[in-house]
Motif scaffolding. Structure first.
Motif, PDB file in Angstrom:
ATOM      1  N   THR A  53     -10.078  -0.095  -5.263  1.00  0.00           N
ATOM      2  CA  THR A  53      -9.037   0.341  -4.463  1.00  0.00           C
ATOM      3  C   THR A  53      -7.924  -0.124  -5.237  1.00  0.00           C
ATOM      4  OG1 THR A  53      -9.221  -2.019  -3.607  1.00  0.00           O
ATOM      5  CG2 THR A  53     -10.081  -0.314  -2.108  1.00  0.00           C
TER       6      THR A  53
ATOM      7  N   ALA B 297     -12.920   4.510  -2.291  1.00  0.00           N
ATOM      8  CA  ALA B 297     -11.676   3.958  -2.656  1.00  0.00           C
ATOM      9  C   ALA B 297     -10.680   4.490  -2.134  1.00  0.00           C
ATOM     10  CB  ALA B 297     -11.581   3.268  -3.970  1.00  0.00           C
TER      11      ALA B 297
ATOM     12  N   SER C 227      -8.162   4.212   1.337  1.00  0.00           N
ATOM     13  CA  SER C 227      -6.809   3.543   0.808  1.00  0.00           C
ATOM     14  C   SER C 227      -5.680   4.466   1.307  1.00  0.00           C
ATOM     15  CB  SER C 227      -6.885   3.531  -0.612  1.00  0.00           C
ATOM     16  OG  SER C 227      -7.836   2.261  -1.066  1.00  0.00           O
TER      17      SER C 227
END
Length: 395
Positions: free
Chosen positions: A59, A177, A181
């Motif tokens: 992330t 990720a 995100s």
């Protein structure tokens, strides 16, 4: 140096127990004995050696902070902090080897503001979108942590959102990720602002209890889940009348609860601009309270609004409506001797529904639709008698 560390790690896996403590001491000595070891433990490659850190690493890789090393943010300036971090690293290694770590992995304390200030100016007022006007200096003078509002910028709150359990650690990829995100997952939730402002207006300083963070993301997630469960299991009953504004003497600070102080661009519906809106908005609300709630409700309240939610109940429980609805109309306070004999005419002209916003005669309180007295002690039946307590506008 790396080979020596690898050999020691292999031995540690097979020699737990009494020898584990001794070998860990040896590792510490070897690392601190060589500058190479210190450098290795400060690198990103070392941080991601443990599979437990993959969610945090990936992330971080998809954010603008990826251009900096982990230690840029997670290492406070100063020799003392540097040495302390190396001691902690040894503890992390031991927990990884023995499997004695508990998830989710979260920082034990917020990143100090001085770390953020190495790159970011404290004088910034407007966000990149140009819509939000936040006086950072007013927050900083009360020692509110930068991460109280910007905690998700690097890791998207994945731990607090329950996405980093041991069971799903192997599923993490760069694509995942990126998916978790997105902007809405990393930006400061308005609910965080409202939670803190509401507590400030009650005379509280929530950031002092949560290391500068106010109400943490984990707490907000838990409250949202509780609200969703309450809406699913119950009848969508909204909370009682709120204390929406600070009373004199209860707080040394005041924080805005309306949109305009923070939002520079607000798209106001056309009907709100009409001069008569203050007198007629209740009629619109009664037709579709969910439409009002899209902008004027806290997240926890929106979850609970159902087809059974009355506009009167909404007005008393909403932080925007309550400051006006908790006040008596001017006519009630001035010339009471004139108001009492003439209020019946007002009911004829405007209808009883306006009165029932405050003078609710009865209210459903549970799944069995059991009726209980209204929230206001003074109702029509205090002086009059209406069959079944039902008030109707005279024809």
């Amino acid at each position: 140096m790396k080979k020596r560390l690898s050999t020691i790690m292999s031995k540690l896996k097979f020699q737990q127990g009494k020898s584990l403590g001794l070998l860990l001491v040896i590792v510490i000595i070897l690392i601190f004995a060589g500058g190479v070891g210190l450098s290795v433990t400060s690198s990103n490659s070392f941080c991601i050696t443990c599979h437990e850190m993959q969610p945090e690493h990936l992330t971080y890789k998809v954010t603008s902070h990826a251009q900096f090393s982990c230690t840029t943010c997670h290492l406070t300036p100063g020799v003392g902090s540097y040495i302390e971090s190396k001691v902690k690293v040894m503890g992390y290694i031991g927990k990884h080897i023995t499997g004695n770590y508990k998830g989710p992995i979260v920082a034990s304390e917020p990143i100090p503001n001085q770390v953020c200030e190495k790159c970011h100016s404290t004088m910034r007022k407007v966000t990149a979108s140009g819509d939000i006007n936040i006086p950072h200096e007013k927050h900083l003078e009360h020692d509110i942590a930068c991460t109280a509002c910007h905690g998700g910028v690097a890791h998207a709150f994945v731990a607090e959102r329950g996405l980093t359990t041991q069971e799903n650690s192997a599923t993490w990829t760069l694509a995942k990720a990126e998916e978790v995100s997105k902007f809405d997952d990393t930006k400061t939730a308005m609910e965080a602002c409202m939670d803190c402002h509401e507590q400030v207006n009650q005379g509280l300083k929530p950031w002092e209890e949560n290391q500068g963070l106010g109400k943490t993301e984990a707490q907000r997630v838990a409250e949202r889940q509780a609200s969703e469960k309450q809406a699913k299991d119950g009848n969508g009953e909204l909370p009682g009348a709120v204390q929406a504004i600070a009373k004199a003497g209860t707080s040394e600070l005041t924080a805005p609860m309306r949109c305009a102080p923070c939002h520079l661009k607000i798209q106001t519906p056309v009907n709100h601009v009409d001069k008569s809106w203050s007198n007629t908005h209740g009629i619109t609300a009664a037709q579709d309270i969910k439409w009002c709630a899209e902008c004027h409700s806290r997240q926890r309240d929106r979850v609970l609004i159902t087809a059974q939610t009355t506009v009167q109940d909404y007005a008393r429980s909403n932080t925007l409506c309550a400051p006006c609805h908790e006040k008596r109309p001017t006519g009630h306070l001035e010339n009471k001797q004139q108001w009492l004999p003439t209020h019946g005419n007002v009911v004829k002209d405007k209808g009883a529904q306006n009165c029932l916003v405050c003078h609710e005669t009865e209210k459903a309180t549970d799944q069995n639709n059991q009726k209980m007295p209204g929230v206001n002690a003074v109702t029509c039946n205090t002086c009059h008698w209406f069959k079944n307590g039902k008030v109707e506008t005279p024809q």
